[in-house]
Design a protein around this motif. Sequence first.
Motif, PDB file in Angstrom:
ATOM      1  N   ALA A   1       0.838  -1.197   0.000  1.00 34.80           N
ATOM      2  CA  ALA A   1       0.000   0.000   0.000  1.00 34.80           C
ATOM      3  C   ALA A   1       0.866   1.236   0.000  1.00 34.80           C
ATOM      4  O   ALA A   1       1.961   1.238   0.552  1.00 34.80           O
ATOM      5  CB  ALA A   1      -0.910   0.017   1.228  1.00 34.80           C
ATOM      6  N   GLN A   2       0.355   2.263  -0.643  1.00 29.96           N
ATOM      7  CA  GLN A   2       1.085   3.530  -0.690  1.00 29.96           C
ATOM      8  C   GLN A   2       0.101   4.670  -0.530  1.00 29.96           C
ATOM      9  O   GLN A   2      -0.968   4.659  -1.143  1.00 29.96           O
ATOM     10  CB  GLN A   2       1.799   3.622  -2.039  1.00 29.96           C
ATOM     11  CG  GLN A   2       2.921   4.618  -2.072  1.00 29.96           C
ATOM     12  CD  GLN A   2       3.721   4.470  -3.359  1.00 29.96           C
ATOM     13  OE1 GLN A   2       4.091   3.362  -3.750  1.00 29.96           O
ATOM     14  NE2 GLN A   2       3.957   5.579  -4.024  1.00 29.96           N
ATOM     15  N   SER A   3       0.465   5.634   0.296  1.00 31.45           N
ATOM     16  CA  SER A   3      -0.425   6.757   0.573  1.00 31.45           C
ATOM     17  C   SER A   3      -0.094   7.944  -0.343  1.00 31.45           C
ATOM     18  O   SER A   3       1.063   8.197  -0.644  1.00 31.45           O
ATOM     19  CB  SER A   3      -0.264   7.126   2.056  1.00 31.45           C
ATOM     20  OG  SER A   3      -0.673   8.439   2.283  1.00 31.45           O
ATOM     21  N   VAL A   4      -1.138   8.643  -0.776  1.00 32.59           N
ATOM     22  CA  VAL A   4      -0.984   9.734  -1.737  1.00 32.59           C
ATOM     23  C   VAL A   4      -1.612  10.999  -1.141  1.00 32.59           C
ATOM     24  O   VAL A   4      -2.733  10.962  -0.631  1.00 32.59           O
ATOM     25  CB  VAL A   4      -1.686   9.365  -3.071  1.00 32.59           C
ATOM     26  CG1 VAL A   4      -1.666  10.530  -4.040  1.00 32.59           C
ATOM     27  CG2 VAL A   4      -1.041   8.130  -3.694  1.00 32.59           C
ATOM     28  N   SER A   5      -0.877  12.106  -1.202  1.00 28.58           N
ATOM     29  CA  SER A   5      -1.368  13.351  -0.599  1.00 28.58           C
ATOM     30  C   SER A   5      -2.330  14.079  -1.551  1.00 28.58           C
ATOM     31  O   SER A   5      -2.365  13.804  -2.755  1.00 28.58           O
ATOM     32  CB  SER A   5      -0.187  14.277  -0.291  1.00 28.58           C
ATOM     33  OG  SER A   5       0.351  14.758  -1.516  1.00 28.58           O
ATOM     34  N   ASP A   6      -3.081  15.021  -1.008  1.00 30.55           N
ATOM     35  CA  ASP A   6      -3.973  15.840  -1.837  1.00 30.55           C
ATOM     36  C   ASP A   6      -3.196  16.598  -2.907  1.00 30.55           C
ATOM     37  O   ASP A   6      -3.679  16.764  -4.039  1.00 30.55           O
ATOM     38  CB  ASP A   6      -4.741  16.837  -0.954  1.00 30.55           C
ATOM     39  CG  ASP A   6      -6.009  16.219  -0.366  1.00 30.55           C
ATOM     40  OD1 ASP A   6      -6.296  15.037  -0.671  1.00 30.55           O
ATOM     41  OD2 ASP A   6      -6.710  16.913   0.389  1.00 30.55           O
ATOM     42  N   THR A   7      -2.007  17.066  -2.558  1.00 25.88           N
ATOM     43  CA  THR A   7      -1.188  17.785  -3.545  1.00 25.88           C
ATOM     44  C   THR A   7      -0.872  16.889  -4.730  1.00 25.88           C
ATOM     45  O   THR A   7      -0.949  17.311  -5.894  1.00 25.88           O
ATOM     46  CB  THR A   7       0.138  18.241  -2.884  1.00 25.88           C
ATOM     47  OG1 THR A   7      -0.163  18.754  -1.603  1.00 25.88           O
ATOM     48  CG2 THR A   7       0.842  19.265  -3.728  1.00 25.88           C
ATOM     49  N   GLU A   8      -0.504  15.635  -4.446  1.00 23.50           N
ATOM     50  CA  GLU A   8      -0.211  14.694  -5.539  1.00 23.50           C
ATOM     51  C   GLU A   8      -1.466  14.367  -6.343  1.00 23.50           C
ATOM     52  O   GLU A   8      -1.406  14.179  -7.560  1.00 23.50           O
ATOM     53  CB  GLU A   8       0.380  13.402  -4.971  1.00 23.50           C
ATOM     54  CG  GLU A   8       1.765  13.550  -4.373  1.00 23.50           C
ATOM     55  CD  GLU A   8       2.194  12.271  -3.664  1.00 23.50           C
ATOM     56  OE1 GLU A   8       2.940  11.491  -4.275  1.00 23.50           O
ATOM     57  OE2 GLU A   8       1.764  12.051  -2.518  1.00 23.50           O
ATOM     58  N   ILE A   9      -2.604  14.293  -5.668  1.00 22.29           N
ATOM     59  CA  ILE A   9      -3.871  14.032  -6.376  1.00 22.29           C
ATOM     60  C   ILE A   9      -4.133  15.141  -7.392  1.00 22.29           C
ATOM     61  O   ILE A   9      -4.404  14.892  -8.571  1.00 22.29           O
ATOM     62  CB  ILE A   9      -5.045  13.914  -5.364  1.00 22.29           C
ATOM     63  CG1 ILE A   9      -4.947  12.596  -4.584  1.00 22.29           C
ATOM     64  CG2 ILE A   9      -6.392  14.022  -6.084  1.00 22.29           C
ATOM     65  CD1 ILE A   9      -5.975  12.446  -3.472  1.00 22.29           C
ATOM     66  N   GLU A  10      -3.996  16.376  -6.925  1.00 25.15           N
ATOM     67  CA  GLU A  10      -4.223  17.509  -7.836  1.00 25.15           C
ATOM     68  C   GLU A  10      -3.229  17.493  -8.993  1.00 25.15           C
ATOM     69  O   GLU A  10      -3.599  17.712 -10.151  1.00 25.15           O
ATOM     70  CB  GLU A  10      -4.110  18.829  -7.059  1.00 25.15           C
ATOM     71  CG  GLU A  10      -5.274  19.022  -6.113  1.00 25.15           C
ATOM     72  CD  GLU A  10      -5.190  20.332  -5.326  1.00 25.15           C
ATOM     73  OE1 GLU A  10      -6.255  20.884  -5.015  1.00 25.15           O
ATOM     74  OE2 GLU A  10      -4.072  20.789  -5.023  1.00 25.15           O
ATOM     75  N   ALA A  11      -1.975  17.200  -8.662  1.00 23.05           N
ATOM     76  CA  ALA A  11      -0.943  17.193  -9.711  1.00 23.05           C
ATOM     77  C   ALA A  11      -1.256  16.135 -10.766  1.00 23.05           C
ATOM     78  O   ALA A  11      -1.080  16.362 -11.969  1.00 23.05           O
ATOM     79  CB  ALA A  11       0.429  16.941  -9.080  1.00 23.05           C
ATOM     80  N   GLN A  12      -1.748  14.991 -10.341  1.00 21.91           N
ATOM     81  CA  GLN A  12      -2.050  13.918 -11.295  1.00 21.91           C
ATOM     82  C   GLN A  12      -3.254  14.250 -12.172  1.00 21.91           C
ATOM     83  O   GLN A  12      -3.272  13.923 -13.358  1.00 21.91           O
ATOM     84  CB  GLN A  12      -2.298  12.592 -10.562  1.00 21.91           C
ATOM     85  CG  GLN A  12      -1.029  11.917 -10.068  1.00 21.91           C
ATOM     86  CD  GLN A  12      -0.079  11.551 -11.204  1.00 21.91           C
ATOM     87  OE1 GLN A  12      -0.474  11.288 -12.336  1.00 21.91           O
ATOM     88  NE2 GLN A  12       1.211  11.548 -10.903  1.00 21.91           N
ATOM     89  N   ILE A  13      -4.267  14.873 -11.590  1.00 23.87           N
ATOM     90  CA  ILE A  13      -5.446  15.237 -12.386  1.00 23.87           C
ATOM     91  C   ILE A  13      -5.013  16.178 -13.516  1.00 23.87           C
ATOM     92  O   ILE A  13      -5.391  16.007 -14.681  1.00 23.87           O
ATOM     93  CB  ILE A  13      -6.529  15.901 -11.496  1.00 23.87           C
ATOM     94  CG1 ILE A  13      -7.101  14.871 -10.518  1.00 23.87           C
ATOM     95  CG2 ILE A  13      -7.646  16.502 -12.362  1.00 23.87           C
ATOM     96  CD1 ILE A  13      -8.047  15.449  -9.477  1.00 23.87           C
ATOM     97  N   GLU A  14      -4.163  17.132 -13.148  1.00 21.53           N
ATOM     98  CA  GLU A  14      -3.663  18.093 -14.131  1.00 21.53           C
ATOM     99  C   GLU A  14      -2.775  17.390 -15.167  1.00 21.53           C
ATOM    100  O   GLU A  14      -2.921  17.575 -16.379  1.00 21.53           O
ATOM    101  CB  GLU A  14      -2.855  19.137 -13.370  1.00 21.53           C
ATOM    102  CG  GLU A  14      -2.949  20.505 -13.951  1.00 21.53           C
ATOM    103  CD  GLU A  14      -2.087  21.480 -13.147  1.00 21.53           C
ATOM    104  OE1 GLU A  14      -1.917  21.312 -11.915  1.00 21.53           O
ATOM    105  OE2 GLU A  14      -1.574  22.403 -13.780  1.00 21.53           O
TER     106      GLU A  14
END
Length: 435
Positions: A330-343
């Motif tokens: 398992a790997q945890s992903v931050s909100d910042t990374e979530i936004e970066a990936q959507i973009e």
Amino acid sequence: MKFQSTRGGGAVGLDTALARGIAADGGLFVPESLPAFDSGALPAEPTLRQTAAAVLEPFFAGSALAGHLESIVAETLKFEIPVVNLDSDGGFLGLLELHHGPTSAFKDVGAGFLAACLSRLPREGDDALLILVATSGDTGGAVAAAFDERPGIRVAVLFPEGRVSERQEKQLTCWSDNVLSLAVRGSFDDCQALVKQAFADPELRRRFSFSSANSINIGRLLPQSTYYAHTALGHFAKTGRSANFIIPTGNLGNALACIMARDMGLPIGEVVLATNENRLIGDYLAGADWLPRASVRTLATAMDVGHPSNMERLRQMHGDAPVLSAVVSAQSVSDTEIEAQIERQFRRRSLEICPHTATAFAVYESLPAARQSEDWILVATAHAAKFESIVEPLIGKSVTVPAPLAAILERPSSAVTIDPDLEALGGALADAFER
Ligand SMILES: *Cc1c(COP(=O)(O)O)cnc(C)c1O
């Protein structure tokens, strides 16, 4: 096939496990043993429904529903579940799109299957079944859609007032008379506590035949194994290789279904869980104790789970942490990374992804190049249009609304607002269903 409780209680058949939802000792039902997948009767290029029937058949042995398996599968898998090929620098990269159902999230599969099963089960007495479901957003919509207009079954959906997205709220409140939408003045945890209290209340249980459709119901889990089986078989037939999966994870239901498919012998390699900042699973695999935590709010709200209940099943089936780390990571992903990936996925691939799906992309992109050259399938758990207020500002355009969601947004909605106490819940249920 018998199903036993994770806490050791006596085994029951599929029909009882489906109708009860939770075992009498408070545990979760798990199959006594997992059957080995038998592709014998399948054609060379089976359809999803054919694969699904083959995967599910052993679980229906001895069930009153055995003769209905084909119609249950047909009703559950009415929509496409495609794997979209993505360009990658090395190996194979695919996106398994689970969001083409009525409410644009993977929960449509489990909810649809449970509804198809429960509506075919012979019932004792002539009381309508009353399904109580607490939701933080996606579950309630999928369950309501699946049970809408089913004769003999009623649903009460409890959601936290003002804490679901506008489109999620629409999906919770736009159904027919057999679905009661309750906006609870409180949090998701309050909704869940209220449902638990109702199940335990002798007076309410005398008046209503309660059942549960939460993700702990084995009927939500079993059908999810079918799309992993189908995808893995298709990939193996084409390449001769097993695919690894990266699965956005909250309560661990979707990912557990993938692990179960692998346990049944399907050609699945690694299963990697992508979590948001609710990181109990990753911490546990790394040696921390398994202790409930308050959930933290993230952009991937459907994965804001502090204490994933399906871990109880996974540990029962595979053992505790040191052993489990060979089964799953398992790997945890931050909100910042979530936004970066959507973009980034929009810029690079013109893909519109939801915040949950973005966690899988973040985990994939963090893999070393040598590992990226293996075969990876990322799982898209919801459509971006459900979370447009997050996605649209990041990609700078509006997300096209899929047809089923557009139809829902056209419907009128209604909800009853209640305080988070049992008396208010009882009153609302009586008003709606005891006339
Ligand atoms: C429910 C949900 C998840 C988490 O799935 P679990 O089975 O609870 O792990 C992920 N993404 C979306 C969009 C969901 O609705």
